[in-house]
Write a protein that holds these residues in place. Structure first.
Motif: not given
Length: 115
Positions: A25-43
């Motif tokens: 749905g977008f030009t993937f190669s134009d944008y930085p990408m990020n991985w996040y995580r959320q553990a139970p009870g945490k931000g």
């Protein structure tokens, strides 16, 4: 914009997993990408980031030396290779892209590290 994560699961401490995030749905190669995580009870925590070309990466101190972010712009996919997994890596892992000040998230994939 659509982001779909896969590759999560149950793994023992010290084990490895590779997560994938398929983008569309977008030009993937134009944008930085990020991985996040959320553990139970945490931000939510930023785990790793990669530039649009893949030449530049950044990691949270908690995963440096254990996790590797990469991307394949031909497949519109970003990966997170996780090794030496610890109990505290248990979380829902999501990928994110920011396009014109809007953040788009996938639904996430559960990673559980347990003996």
């Amino acid at each position: 914009v659509q982001l779909v994560e896969s590759g999560g699961g149950l793994v023992q401490p010290g084990g490895s997993l590779r997560l994938s995030c398929a983008a569309s749905g977008f030009t993937f190669s134009d944008y930085p990408m990020n991985w996040y995580r959320q553990a139970p009870g945490k931000g939510r925590e930023l785990v790793a980031a990669i530039s649009n070309t893949g030449r530049s990466t950044n990691y949270a101190d908690s995963v440096k030396g254990r996790f590797t972010i990469s991307r394949d712009n031909g497949k519109n996919t970003v990966y997170l290779q996780m090794t030496s997994l610890k109990l505290e890596d248990t979380a829902v892992y999501s990928c994110k892209v920011r396009i014109r000040w809007n953040d788009y998230w996938g639904r996430g994939t559960q990673v559980t590290v347990s003996s």
